[in-house]
Design an enzyme around this catalytic site. Structure first.
Site, PDB file in Angstrom:
ATOM      1  N   LYS A  58       0.837  -1.206   0.000  1.00 37.86           N
ATOM      2  CA  LYS A  58       0.000   0.000   0.000  1.00 37.86           C
ATOM      3  C   LYS A  58       0.871   1.255   0.000  1.00 37.86           C
ATOM      4  CE  LYS A  58      -3.896  -2.365   2.117  1.00 37.86           C
ATOM      5  NZ  LYS A  58      -4.751  -2.654   3.269  1.00 37.86           N
ATOM      6  N   GLN A 102      -4.651  -1.207   9.401  1.00 36.79           N
ATOM      7  CA  GLN A 102      -4.665  -2.556   8.837  1.00 36.79           C
ATOM      8  C   GLN A 102      -5.346  -3.515   9.808  1.00 36.79           C
ATOM      9  OE1 GLN A 102      -3.777  -3.245   5.748  1.00 36.79           O
ATOM     10  NE2 GLN A 102      -4.097  -5.447   5.888  1.00 36.79           N
ATOM     11  N   ASP A 125     -10.724   3.387   3.439  1.00 36.25           N
ATOM     12  CA  ASP A 125     -11.050   1.953   3.368  1.00 36.25           C
ATOM     13  C   ASP A 125     -12.549   1.750   3.130  1.00 36.25           C
ATOM     14  OD1 ASP A 125      -9.168  -0.100   3.528  1.00 36.25           O
ATOM     15  OD2 ASP A 125      -8.828   0.195   5.678  1.00 36.25           O
TER      16      ASP A 125
END
Ligand code: GUN
Length: 291
Positions: A58, A102, A125
């Site tokens: 990422k 995460q 997200d």
């Protein structure tokens, strides 16, 4: 007479990602020329090897497209209060447009509390309840990256979902449920199958589009697929030889489907690409909402 065995179009997530990321880079350059560098903060708590790989990819994706990105790594002993304080600081940091924690987080931390602490304006997200509600009601928000990437893959083959029967296998908040809503938004008839569905094949055999998002190998085999169906494989598993594979029996299903995504090189790269798209979008929205 010889017949050529049928084989599906392979939807190449790497090539599509490259195309989309070059468009992202161009928009990043335009923003930077106006004095704004889109910024993503990625937080990793603990040292799960899989999560380390994901966050590294990422951050690398961000750097390659000209974003500002920070990776904050914390020991698994970080307290929930400490993590919430970090999120609060990032919520108020004008150089940061997107915040990603995460998952999974260690057991002593409540993941829901963490997700809900992220400002909806920075929820790249798309996991916040405000983002989920926006998707459900058709309001603008951030779409979860994996199903968003799946929609882009369907778009890349000019697939018209109107009136089609789409079957989603899996009902997670991250993939299955938002995937079903996005397909519905495009006028598909949507069925969600899951672990309590007694006869999965009954549904998949009727499907024009199948999205497999379970996390188990060979959930979908050729006998379960209608000839000409489009199959998207969200799975990320390892076979006995340790090779990366999806939820779909790729070699079998490709003989029946009209289009299929491979693993690796399918949905995976698209997930990160859509994270970049969301972060860029967050920065552009922040620019437009300045007084
Ligand atoms: N863990 C597995 N997939 C994801 C994802 O898309 N985002 C975050 N934050 N964590 C994950």
């Amino acid at each position: 007479m010889t017949t050529t065995p049928h084989s599906a179009i392979i939807i190449d997530g790497v090539a599509l990602s490259q195309k989309l990321r070059s468009e992202v880079s161009a928009r990043v350059q335009a923003l930077r020329a106006r004095g704004i560098t889109p910024g993503l903060a990625v937080i990793l708590v603990g040292d799960s090897p899989a999560s380390q790989v994901y966050v590294r990819n990422k951050v690398k994706g961000c750097q390659d497209c000209g974003f500002h990105s920070v990776l904050e790594k914390y020991d698994a002993s970080l307290t929930e209060t400490e993590l919430l304080a970090r999120i609060d600081a990032l919520n108020h940091d004008p150089a940061i447009h997107g915040i990603l924690v995460q998952l999974p987080v260690p057991k002593h931390i409540d993941a829901t509390k963490v997700i809900e602490a992220i400002s909806p304006q920075k929820d790249v997200d798309g996991f916040h309840v405000a983002s989920a509600g926006a998707l459900m009601t058709g309001l603008p928000g951030f779409l979860p990256c994996t199903p968003y990437g799946c929609m882009k893959m369907l778009e890349s083959i000019n697939y018209d979902l109107r009136g089609k029967h789409a079957v989603v296998i899996g009902r997670s908040n991250i993939v299955g449920k938002p995937m079903a809503l996005m397909l519905l938004q495009k006028n598909a008839t949507v069925t969600i199958c899951h672990s309590a569905t007694p006869d999965l094949k009954l549904f998949t055999q009727m499907a024009d589009v199948i999205v497999a998002a379970v996390g188990k190998r060979n959930v979908l085999t050729a006998d379960m697929v209608k000839p000409g169906a489009v199959v998207l494989d969200v799975g990320m598993n390892r076979n006995e030889e340790g090779k990366l594979c999806g939820d779909v029996d790729f070699e079998g299903v490709r003989q029946v489907a009209s289009a299929i995504t491979p693993v690796p090189g399918g949905v995976g790269p698209m997930t990160i690409t859509m994270l970049l798209v969301n972060t860029l979008e967050a920065a552009e929205r922040a620019e437009n909402s300045q007084p």
